[in-house]
Design an enzyme around this catalytic site. Sequence first.
Site, PDB file in Angstrom:
ATOM      1  N   TYR A   1       2.695   5.119   0.884  1.00 12.56           N
ATOM      2  CA  TYR A   1       3.940   5.892   2.002  1.00 12.56           C
ATOM      3  C   TYR A   1       2.058   6.463   2.354  1.00 12.56           C
ATOM      4  O   TYR A   1       1.554   6.575   2.386  1.00 12.56           O
ATOM      5  CB  TYR A   1       4.473   6.205   1.618  1.00 12.56           C
ATOM      6  CG  TYR A   1       6.250   5.466   1.119  1.00 12.56           C
ATOM      7  CD1 TYR A   1       6.776   4.292   1.704  1.00 12.56           C
ATOM      8  CD2 TYR A   1       6.326   5.714  -0.062  1.00 12.56           C
ATOM      9  CE1 TYR A   1       8.106   4.221   0.552  1.00 12.56           C
ATOM     10  CE2 TYR A   1       7.562   5.279  -1.211  1.00 12.56           C
ATOM     11  CZ  TYR A   1       8.073   4.468  -0.211  1.00 12.56           C
ATOM     12  OH  TYR A   1       9.281   3.084  -0.967  1.00 12.56           O
TER      13      TYR A   1
ATOM     14  N   HIS B   1      11.355  -8.975   0.825  1.00 13.88           N
ATOM     15  CA  HIS B   1      11.105  -7.542   0.400  1.00 13.88           C
ATOM     16  C   HIS B   1      12.685  -6.714   1.013  1.00 13.88           C
ATOM     17  O   HIS B   1      13.465  -7.396   1.308  1.00 13.88           O
ATOM     18  CB  HIS B   1      10.364  -7.480   1.446  1.00 13.88           C
ATOM     19  CG  HIS B   1      10.037  -5.910   1.291  1.00 13.88           C
ATOM     20  ND1 HIS B   1      10.058  -4.594   1.676  1.00 13.88           N
ATOM     21  CD2 HIS B   1       8.109  -5.624   1.188  1.00 13.88           C
ATOM     22  CE1 HIS B   1       9.539  -4.107   1.804  1.00 13.88           C
ATOM     23  NE2 HIS B   1       7.831  -4.017   1.257  1.00 13.88           N
TER      24      HIS B   1
ATOM     25  N   PHE C   1       6.640   1.908  -4.023  1.00 14.67           N
ATOM     26  CA  PHE C   1       7.847   1.780  -3.574  1.00 14.67           C
ATOM     27  C   PHE C   1       8.223   3.306  -4.170  1.00 14.67           C
ATOM     28  O   PHE C   1       9.563   3.636  -3.471  1.00 14.67           O
ATOM     29  CB  PHE C   1       8.999   0.926  -4.269  1.00 14.67           C
ATOM     30  CG  PHE C   1       8.693  -0.499  -3.733  1.00 14.67           C
ATOM     31  CD1 PHE C   1       9.194  -0.492  -2.483  1.00 14.67           C
ATOM     32  CD2 PHE C   1       7.827  -0.715  -4.975  1.00 14.67           C
ATOM     33  CE1 PHE C   1       8.640  -1.490  -2.172  1.00 14.67           C
ATOM     34  CE2 PHE C   1       7.937  -2.776  -4.309  1.00 14.67           C
ATOM     35  CZ  PHE C   1       8.049  -3.274  -2.336  1.00 14.67           C
TER      36      PHE C   1
ATOM     37  N   ASP D   1       0.442  -1.263  -0.171  1.00 16.57           N
ATOM     38  CA  ASP D   1       0.090   0.266   0.148  1.00 16.57           C
ATOM     39  C   ASP D   1       0.438   1.352  -0.211  1.00 16.57           C
ATOM     40  O   ASP D   1       2.118   1.398   0.559  1.00 16.57           O
ATOM     41  CB  ASP D   1      -0.391   0.080   0.648  1.00 16.57           C
ATOM     42  CG  ASP D   1      -0.491   0.100   2.636  1.00 16.57           C
ATOM     43  OD1 ASP D   1       0.621  -0.206   2.899  1.00 16.57           O
ATOM     44  OD2 ASP D   1      -0.715   0.664   3.675  1.00 16.57           O
TER      45      ASP D   1
END
Length: 216
Positions: A62, A181, A73, A60
């Site tokens: 920031y 991740h 990202f 989702d």
Amino acid sequence: MKSWDNILNASDIVDNYKDINNKIEKEYNEKTIYPDKNNIYRALDLTKYEDVKVVILGQDPYHGEGEANGLAFSLNDNVKITPSLRNIFIELKDDLNIERTNKDLSGWAKQGVLLLNTILTVEKDKPLSHKDYGWEVITDYLIKYISDNKSNVVFILWGKNAERKEELIDSSKHLVIKSPHPSPFSARRGFFGSKPFSKTNNYLKKNNQSVIDWSL
């Protein structure tokens, strides 16, 4: 030429698509929601369906003030870099010797890298606040649509949440790159050294597609 809007409006989830757009309007009127309303679909605006060569899945947006810009990202350039993006840039330097400082990844998006969060909005300072809100129905449909209707796309799945989407992807005609991740909690367990950027370009080249200039 197919647009994302046409794809969604012709789908069996068109009612979900309309419902969530109506529901989210109310959220923006009553709370602080990120990204800015005109950037909710920025990933789809910058990467047209016919141009998709790579899909990088995020979770989702920031949730800090001024950070999210509608691309997974990616950050607005006037904010402090997040640990995950810093680690992505460390791996990029190690993989392809590219020293990147520009935090806005729109240059990737314009080359056919779909930077898609599986949840497209978030309430300020409340990560995953819009989980199960309905976005996953939309984004799961798009991931599967790309898999079913295109060939030789690279799907980059970082972390367990992204890896759950692998069941939507036909790996017999696409490349799936998986690793932990880039978060500081997991990057040293296999994200560092995974070389996703060179693997992507090698696959594109092998399939007669132009490679991504990851420095842009």
